[in-house]
Scaffold this motif. Structure first.
Motif, short mmCIF file in Angstrom:
data_model
loop_
_atom_site.label_atom_id
_atom_site.label_comp_id
_atom_site.label_asym_id
_atom_site.label_seq_id
_atom_site.Cartn_x
_atom_site.Cartn_y
_atom_site.Cartn_z
N GLY A 197 0.82 -1.21 0.00
CA GLY A 197 0.00 0.00 0.00
C GLY A 197 0.85 1.25 0.00
N MET A 198 0.23 2.37 0.41
CA MET A 198 0.90 3.67 0.39
C MET A 198 1.87 3.81 1.55
SD MET A 198 -0.43 5.29 -2.24
CE MET A 198 -0.27 7.05 -1.92
N SER A 199 3.04 4.38 1.28
CA SER A 199 4.02 4.68 2.32
C SER A 199 4.36 6.16 2.26
CB SER A 199 5.31 3.87 2.12
OG SER A 199 5.09 2.50 2.32
N PRO A 200 4.22 6.88 3.37
CA PRO A 200 4.57 8.31 3.36
C PRO A 200 6.07 8.50 3.25
CG PRO A 200 4.08 7.58 5.59
CD PRO A 200 3.77 6.42 4.70
N PHE A 201 6.48 9.54 2.51
CA PHE A 201 7.90 9.86 2.47
C PHE A 201 8.05 11.34 2.16
CE2 PHE A 201 7.14 9.59 -1.98
CZ PHE A 201 8.20 10.20 -2.66
N ALA A 202 9.23 11.85 2.49
CA ALA A 202 9.50 13.29 2.36
C ALA A 202 9.80 13.62 0.90
CB ALA A 202 10.65 13.69 3.27
N GLY A 203 8.77 13.57 0.08
CA GLY A 203 8.95 13.79 -1.35
C GLY A 203 9.47 15.16 -1.71
N ASN A 204 9.17 16.17 -0.91
CA ASN A 204 9.66 17.51 -1.22
C ASN A 204 11.19 17.59 -1.18
OD1 ASN A 204 7.20 18.64 -1.71
ND2 ASN A 204 6.92 19.47 0.35
N LEU A 205 11.81 16.75 -0.34
CA LEU A 205 13.27 16.76 -0.29
C LEU A 205 13.86 16.20 -1.58
CD1 LEU A 205 13.95 15.54 3.37
CD2 LEU A 205 14.04 17.87 2.48
N VAL A 206 13.17 15.24 -2.18
CA VAL A 206 13.63 14.69 -3.46
C VAL A 206 13.71 15.81 -4.49
CG1 VAL A 206 13.09 13.07 -5.32
CG2 VAL A 206 12.71 12.41 -2.94
N VAL A 207 12.75 16.75 -4.42
CA VAL A 207 12.73 17.87 -5.36
C VAL A 207 13.73 18.94 -4.96
CG1 VAL A 207 11.30 19.68 -6.36
CG2 VAL A 207 10.31 17.42 -5.91
N SER A 208 13.63 19.42 -3.72
CA SER A 208 14.43 20.59 -3.33
C SER A 208 15.92 20.30 -3.25
CB SER A 208 13.93 21.14 -1.98
OG SER A 208 14.12 20.18 -0.95
N ARG A 209 16.27 19.03 -3.00
CA ARG A 209 17.70 18.67 -2.94
C ARG A 209 18.13 17.88 -4.17
NH1 ARG A 209 18.69 16.76 3.36
NH2 ARG A 209 17.80 18.61 4.37
N GLU A 210 17.22 17.66 -5.09
CA GLU A 210 17.47 16.89 -6.31
C GLU A 210 18.13 15.56 -5.97
OE1 GLU A 210 19.83 18.18 -9.99
OE2 GLU A 210 17.79 18.94 -10.38
N ILE A 211 17.50 14.85 -5.05
CA ILE A 211 17.98 13.53 -4.62
C ILE A 211 17.47 12.48 -5.61
CG2 ILE A 211 17.78 11.78 -2.81
CD1 ILE A 211 17.41 14.15 -0.82
N GLU A 212 18.31 11.55 -5.92
CA GLU A 212 17.91 10.42 -6.76
C GLU A 212 17.49 9.26 -5.88
OE1 GLU A 212 20.23 9.33 -10.15
OE2 GLU A 212 21.29 11.25 -10.16
N LEU A 213 16.22 8.87 -5.99
CA LEU A 213 15.67 7.76 -5.22
C LEU A 213 15.56 6.55 -6.15
CD1 LEU A 213 14.40 6.59 -2.66
CD2 LEU A 213 12.21 7.61 -3.36
#
Length: 341
Positions: free
Chosen positions: A267-283
């Motif tokens: 199912g759904m898992s919460p995660f800090a998606g904004n950090l992926v954008v603002s820090r340009e992190i590769e997940l």
């Protein structure tokens, strides 16, 4: 012939199974050891792994080693009596992923002890199994079956490190010091990581991570502990928890990579998606492995420090005890079932 069969939630049995016969292209292997994996525990405790739900009785196990017994028509490989590790995957070889060199995410693969398809693919926790002959890997001289039983989980760890990109000289965070997390530490050490910080809730798990080569141990929730580093170059999430993923995303540097290796709850898992954008992190996800299996065998052959990660060997007749021990990370790392000579 004894086999370890899951019939439903909390319904693990050692059943009598028919002796396998090698069909065309197949080999029969006398299994000596089988490692109890987190996915085996999920089938036992929850009746499924992620979205793969148990629908019929299934022989568990995909971390198996033993000796060659015989071959079927048109099959060949290591001579009968040769100690071997068994690669658990049979990819289709024809889907877009296979043709792109990513057989580990084959859309039509068969994987030992998996309920991903119905009928389920029966696993390797049996005294003898029949598998495609191409899945056998002869063990190098000096590599015993006990240590070789780590080949499959070490392959998972090697693939995760490969997905992380170059780690030589870098500081890497690993969240979760279970068997896979500890093997990720060993894989990072072999790949030349300069520092490896590992987090876990349990002191015993961190001891195993230290034995694997971790440079800093962070007991989660312990104010007297060293605490997390301000920043790491790369992170591998090996706990399978949303909290672990959050720690990775908040710890990795801008432009860094986070590898999600642990299987999160369905199912759904919460995660800090904004950090992926603002820090340009590769997940990046990491699923199973492919050619890393051969690399894992080579690494095990030249490094006896892996022996410390096998915390118990239990006869298959006491499979319930072995599974309970494997589920108790305050006592164990990798638990092996022993199917005898």
């Amino acid at each position: 012939m004894r086999g370890c069969v899951i019939h439903g939630v909390d319904d693990l049995r050692v059943d009598e199974l028919p002796e396998p016969v090698a069909g065309p292209g197949q080999a029969v292997v006398a299994v000596r050891y089988g490692g109890v994996c987190g996915s085996d525990l999920h089938y036992w405790r929850h009746g499924g792994v992620g979205d793969f739900l148990l629908r019929e009785p299934m022989v568990l196990g995909h971390e198996v080693v033993g000796t060659v017994v015989a071959y079927g028509e048109g099959a060949d490989g290591p001579a009968p009596g040769t100690p071997v590790a068994v690669h658990p995957a049979t990819p289709c070889g024809a889907c877009p992923e296979c043709l792109d060199g990513r057989a580990n995410v084959c859309r039509d693969t068969r994987y030992l002890g998996s309920a991903a398809r119905t009928p389920h693919v029966q696993g390797g926790f049996a005294a003898r199994i029949a598998v495609p002959a191409g899945q056998l890997r002869a063990l190098p001289a000096g590599l015993g079956l006990r240590r070789a039983a780590l080949a499959e989980p070490l392959s998972v760890a090697l693939h995760a490190v490969r997905r992380a990109g170059p780690v030589e000289g870098k500081h890497v965070l690993v969240t979760g010091a279970g068997p896979i997390g500890s093997l990720v530490v060993a894989a990072l050490r072999a790949a030349g990581a300069a520092a490896v910080t590992v987090t876990d809730l349990l002191p015993k798990a961190l001891e195993f991570a230290a034995a694997a080569g971790a440079t800093t141990l962070v007991p989660v929730g312990d104010p007297a502990g060293p605490g997390l580093p301000d920043e790491v170059d790369t992170a591998v999430e090996a706990s399978g928890s949303a909290a672990g993923l959050d720690t990775c995303l908040r710890s990795v540097r801008r432009g860094g990579a986070v590898v999600q290796l642990g299987m999160l709850p369905p199912g759904m898992s919460p995660f800090a998606g904004n950090l992926v954008v603002s820090r340009e992190i590769e997940l990046r996800g990491a699923l199973r492995f492919d050619v890393e299996f051969d690399a894992a065998i080579e690494l095990l052959a030249r490094d006896d420090s892996f022996d410390s990660l096998v915390s118990a060997v239990v006869p298959v007749e006491r499979a319930a005890e072995a599974f309970a021990l494997a589920a108790d990370r305050s006592q164990s790392c990798k638990v092996l079932l022993d199917f005898g000579g």
